[in-house]
Design a protein around this motif. Sequence first.
Motif, PDB file in Angstrom:
ATOM      1  N   LEU A  92     -43.155 -21.349  19.243  1.00  6.71           N
ATOM      2  CA  LEU A  92     -42.406 -20.382  18.440  1.00  6.71           C
ATOM      3  C   LEU A  92     -42.198 -19.089  19.225  1.00  6.71           C
ATOM      4  CD1 LEU A  92     -44.126 -21.022  15.008  1.00  6.71           C
ATOM      5  CD2 LEU A  92     -41.684 -21.321  15.485  1.00  6.71           C
ATOM      6  N   ALA A  93     -43.221 -18.641  19.935  1.00  7.52           N
ATOM      7  CA  ALA A  93     -43.103 -17.424  20.743  1.00  7.52           C
ATOM      8  C   ALA A  93     -42.072 -17.623  21.853  1.00  7.52           C
ATOM      9  CB  ALA A  93     -44.455 -17.041  21.336  1.00  7.52           C
ATOM     10  N   LEU A  94     -42.085 -18.795  22.477  1.00  8.73           N
ATOM     11  CA  LEU A  94     -41.087 -19.088  23.515  1.00  8.73           C
ATOM     12  C   LEU A  94     -39.673 -19.028  22.952  1.00  8.73           C
ATOM     13  CD1 LEU A  94     -42.716 -22.086  25.414  1.00  8.73           C
ATOM     14  CD2 LEU A  94     -42.053 -19.904  26.405  1.00  8.73           C
ATOM     15  N   SER A  95     -39.500 -19.568  21.754  1.00  5.46           N
ATOM     16  CA  SER A  95     -38.170 -19.598  21.156  1.00  5.46           C
ATOM     17  C   SER A  95     -37.676 -18.215  20.748  1.00  5.46           C
ATOM     18  CB  SER A  95     -38.144 -20.537  19.947  1.00  5.46           C
ATOM     19  OG  SER A  95     -38.814 -19.969  18.848  1.00  5.46           O
ATOM     20  N   LYS A  96     -38.594 -17.289  20.493  1.00 11.59           N
ATOM     21  CA  LYS A  96     -38.217 -15.956  20.021  1.00 11.59           C
ATOM     22  C   LYS A  96     -38.262 -14.885  21.105  1.00 11.59           C
ATOM     23  CE  LYS A  96     -37.785 -17.108  15.657  1.00 11.59           C
ATOM     24  NZ  LYS A  96     -36.544 -16.967  14.920  1.00 11.59           N
ATOM     25  N   SER A  97     -38.832 -15.201  22.255  1.00 12.87           N
ATOM     26  CA  SER A  97     -38.942 -14.205  23.323  1.00 12.87           C
ATOM     27  C   SER A  97     -37.573 -13.886  23.903  1.00 12.87           C
ATOM     28  CB  SER A  97     -39.851 -14.720  24.440  1.00 12.87           C
ATOM     29  OG  SER A  97     -39.826 -13.825  25.532  1.00 12.87           O
ATOM     30  N   LYS A  98     -37.339 -12.616  24.115  1.00 21.63           N
ATOM     31  CA  LYS A  98     -36.080 -12.182  24.730  1.00 21.63           C
ATOM     32  C   LYS A  98     -36.027 -12.582  26.201  1.00 21.63           C
ATOM     33  CE  LYS A  98     -35.369  -8.450  21.505  1.00 21.63           C
ATOM     34  NZ  LYS A  98     -36.415  -7.822  20.790  1.00 21.63           N
ATOM     35  N   LYS A  99     -37.176 -12.939  26.773  1.00 28.19           N
ATOM     36  CA  LYS A  99     -37.242 -13.352  28.175  1.00 28.19           C
ATOM     37  C   LYS A  99     -37.005 -14.843  28.345  1.00 28.19           C
ATOM     38  CE  LYS A  99     -40.213  -9.589  29.577  1.00 28.19           C
ATOM     39  NZ  LYS A  99     -41.352  -9.183  30.381  1.00 28.19           N
ATOM     40  N   GLY A 100     -36.871 -15.577  27.236  1.00 25.22           N
ATOM     41  CA  GLY A 100     -36.614 -17.011  27.307  1.00 25.22           C
ATOM     42  C   GLY A 100     -37.708 -17.758  28.043  1.00 25.22           C
ATOM     43  N   TYR A 101     -37.309 -18.771  28.790  1.00 26.84           N
ATOM     44  CA  TYR A 101     -38.275 -19.615  29.492  1.00 26.84           C
ATOM     45  C   TYR A 101     -39.093 -18.844  30.524  1.00 26.84           C
ATOM     46  CZ  TYR A 101     -35.240 -19.679  33.578  1.00 26.84           C
ATOM     47  OH  TYR A 101     -34.498 -19.303  34.669  1.00 26.84           O
ATOM     48  N   LYS A 102     -38.607 -17.692  30.960  1.00 28.38           N
ATOM     49  CA  LYS A 102     -39.336 -16.906  31.956  1.00 28.38           C
ATOM     50  C   LYS A 102     -40.689 -16.424  31.438  1.00 28.38           C
ATOM     51  CE  LYS A 102     -35.263 -15.471  34.443  1.00 28.38           C
ATOM     52  NZ  LYS A 102     -34.370 -14.403  34.833  1.00 28.38           N
ATOM     53  N   ILE A 111     -48.291 -13.553  24.005  1.00 26.81           N
ATOM     54  CA  ILE A 111     -49.239 -12.930  23.082  1.00 26.81           C
ATOM     55  C   ILE A 111     -48.557 -11.815  22.290  1.00 26.81           C
ATOM     56  CG2 ILE A 111     -51.345 -11.516  22.943  1.00 26.81           C
ATOM     57  CD1 ILE A 111     -51.898 -14.512  23.389  1.00 26.81           C
ATOM     58  N   LYS A 112     -47.765 -10.997  22.972  1.00 28.74           N
ATOM     59  CA  LYS A 112     -47.062  -9.891  22.309  1.00 28.74           C
ATOM     60  C   LYS A 112     -46.132 -10.407  21.214  1.00 28.74           C
ATOM     61  CE  LYS A 112     -43.621  -6.346  23.172  1.00 28.74           C
ATOM     62  NZ  LYS A 112     -42.628  -5.865  24.108  1.00 28.74           N
ATOM     63  N   VAL A 113     -45.403 -11.473  21.496  1.00 27.85           N
ATOM     64  CA  VAL A 113     -44.479 -12.039  20.503  1.00 27.85           C
ATOM     65  C   VAL A 113     -45.266 -12.570  19.307  1.00 27.85           C
ATOM     66  CG1 VAL A 113     -42.775 -13.867  20.085  1.00 27.85           C
ATOM     67  CG2 VAL A 113     -42.672 -12.548  22.203  1.00 27.85           C
ATOM     68  N   ILE A 114     -46.346 -13.287  19.558  1.00 27.62           N
ATOM     69  CA  ILE A 114     -47.172 -13.800  18.455  1.00 27.62           C
ATOM     70  C   ILE A 114     -47.709 -12.646  17.616  1.00 27.62           C
ATOM     71  CG2 ILE A 114     -49.334 -14.998  17.872  1.00 27.62           C
ATOM     72  CD1 ILE A 114     -48.792 -16.781  20.394  1.00 27.62           C
ATOM     73  N   GLU A 115     -48.209 -11.599  18.267  1.00 28.53           N
ATOM     74  CA  GLU A 115     -48.736 -10.438  17.545  1.00 28.53           C
ATOM     75  C   GLU A 115     -47.663  -9.781  16.684  1.00 28.53           C
ATOM     76  OE1 GLU A 115     -52.093  -8.914  20.771  1.00 28.53           O
ATOM     77  OE2 GLU A 115     -50.075  -8.075  20.845  1.00 28.53           O
ATOM     78  N   GLU A 116     -46.465  -9.628  17.222  1.00 21.02           N
ATOM     79  CA  GLU A 116     -45.407  -8.947  16.473  1.00 21.02           C
ATOM     80  C   GLU A 116     -44.929  -9.772  15.284  1.00 21.02           C
ATOM     81  OE1 GLU A 116     -42.504  -7.750  19.414  1.00 21.02           O
ATOM     82  OE2 GLU A 116     -43.774  -6.086  20.086  1.00 21.02           O
TER      83      GLU A 116
END
Length: 154
Positions: A92-102, A111-116
């Motif tokens: 889920l964090a990978l799918s929502k990260s603005k950095k994508g697969y990077k 971790i930051k995405v999960i926390e937010e």
Amino acid sequence: MSLVSELSDKRLKYKTIHREGILDKFCGVQGSQRIIDRKYFSQLWEGYTWAAIIGFIYDKRVPLGSGGKGDAFKFSVINNNGGELSDALILLALSKSKKGYKCLTEPDEIIKVIEEYANGGFEIIQSKIREDESHFNNPDAFIEELLEREETLT
């Protein structure tokens, strides 16, 4: 070194206002001698994961910002106890990260995405409690909340 092993030592954070208002209210604390109160979740990681999933489902991402932040536990606690739930949070964090697969090479970003998203989930839970203080008094309400959110997406 694998991504999961890099994530394992990272500590998940939350806003301290959510500790008393949500985590302490619905989660047992390991080693606690309080048997009188029946909690829906037996450990903090379960309540934290529930909030994160609600945040992801509702697509509510709220930065932790400054102010009172607490360390909940290491990501390894979810991985060791929840297995597939930790995998789901990573995906889920990978799918929502603005950095994508990077972000696969940046465990701090995951971790930051999960926390937010957990923070967003905590806000949703808090708003439900404000609307109706007894909203989560029924154990089925925890699952129903996830199912209701899922229905709004389909």
